[in-house]
Write a protein that holds these residues in place. Structure first.
Motif, PDB file in Angstrom:
ATOM      1  N   THR A   1      54.114 -28.427 -37.768  1.00  0.00           N
ATOM      2  CA  THR A   1      54.997 -27.430 -38.170  1.00  0.00           C
ATOM      3  C   THR A   1      54.752 -25.954 -37.903  1.00  0.00           C
ATOM      4  O   THR A   1      53.598 -25.571 -37.966  1.00  0.00           O
TER       5      THR A   1
ATOM      6  N   HIS B   1      56.198 -23.219 -34.892  1.00  0.00           N
ATOM      7  CA  HIS B   1      56.477 -24.661 -34.804  1.00  0.00           C
ATOM      8  C   HIS B   1      56.210 -25.096 -33.367  1.00  0.00           C
ATOM      9  O   HIS B   1      56.616 -24.419 -32.425  1.00  0.00           O
TER      10      HIS B   1
ATOM     11  N   LYS C   1      64.844 -26.332 -35.415  1.00  0.00           N
ATOM     12  CA  LYS C   1      64.093 -25.071 -35.412  1.00  0.00           C
ATOM     13  C   LYS C   1      63.518 -24.714 -34.046  1.00  0.00           C
ATOM     14  O   LYS C   1      63.173 -23.564 -33.802  1.00  0.00           O
TER      15      LYS C   1
ATOM     16  N   ARG D   1      63.268 -23.543 -30.285  1.00  0.00           N
ATOM     17  CA  ARG D   1      64.048 -22.628 -29.438  1.00  0.00           C
ATOM     18  C   ARG D   1      63.540 -22.604 -28.002  1.00  0.00           C
ATOM     19  O   ARG D   1      64.231 -22.132 -27.106  1.00  0.00           O
TER      20      ARG D   1
ATOM     21  N   ARG E   1      58.649 -22.671 -31.238  1.00  0.00           N
ATOM     22  CA  ARG E   1      59.430 -21.580 -31.809  1.00  0.00           C
ATOM     23  C   ARG E   1      58.438 -20.514 -32.257  1.00  0.00           C
ATOM     24  O   ARG E   1      57.458 -20.815 -32.945  1.00  0.00           O
TER      25      ARG E   1
END
Length: 180
Positions: free
Chosen positions: A14, A122, A155, A157, A178
């Motif tokens: 995460t 992340h 989440k 990108r 991300r």
């Protein structure tokens, strides 16, 4: 001949700026026909630039591009943000695909290391080998709950993909991230 294909369980840890408008600039003190000749000259120069041959894509680049597009197509079909390329993640994808191809073994790398070196909040990774195309690789990942979760993780990108061929088989590393 039997082609072995496999993907290992994926791991996870995460509107842009407004468009610029074009405006017409007047041609001052132009003789009749001058503007038309200038426009034709500009058009020829533009066509020449556009017609210049691009460097030939390597099979590995083609494979990675297929994988990238297929991944973003899966996200787009579900109204998720499409992922952008990232140079730092690309270095890790390249190293992992190369390592797996050289060792002939599917494996994951340290996601904590990627987080720290790339400044990511992340990160995730999918790996696979033996699929004939990038599109086939993504299709296989989408059938695997853990890989699918990485591809569709809202989440993320950023993404990087690398493919290496060794002894007739493709080895693929897909790294997500991300910032933050």
């Amino acid at each position: 001949m039997t082609l072995a294909s496999r993907c290992d369980g994926g791991l996870v840890q995460t509107k842009g700026p407004g468009a610029r408008s074009m405006r017409n600039l007047p041609v001052m003190n132009a003789r009749p026909g001058t503007t038309a000749r200038l426009l034709v000259g500009a058009l020829i120069a533009t066509v020449t630039l556009l017609a210049s041959p691009a460097p030939a894509a390597t099979p590995a680049t083609t494979y990675a591009t297929q994988t990238f597009k297929a991944t973003n197509q899966e996200r787009d079909e579900r109204d998720l943000i499409v992922l952008r390329k990232n140079k730092c993640l690309q270095r890790f994808a390249n190293a992992q695909a190369r390592k797996m191809a050289e060792e002939g073994q599917l494996s994951h790398q340290s996601l904590t290391r990627i987080q720290k070196r790339c400044g990511m909040g992340h990160v995730g990774e999918n790996v696979a080998f033996g699929y004939p195309t990038g599109t086939a690789t993504v299709a296989a990942w989408m059938k695997s709950p853990m890989h699918r979760a990485n591809i569709l993780f809202p989440k993320f990108r950023l993404m990087a993909i690398s493919a290496r061929k060794a002894e007739g088989q493709w080895w693929v590393a897909q790294v997500f991230g991300r910032k933050g």
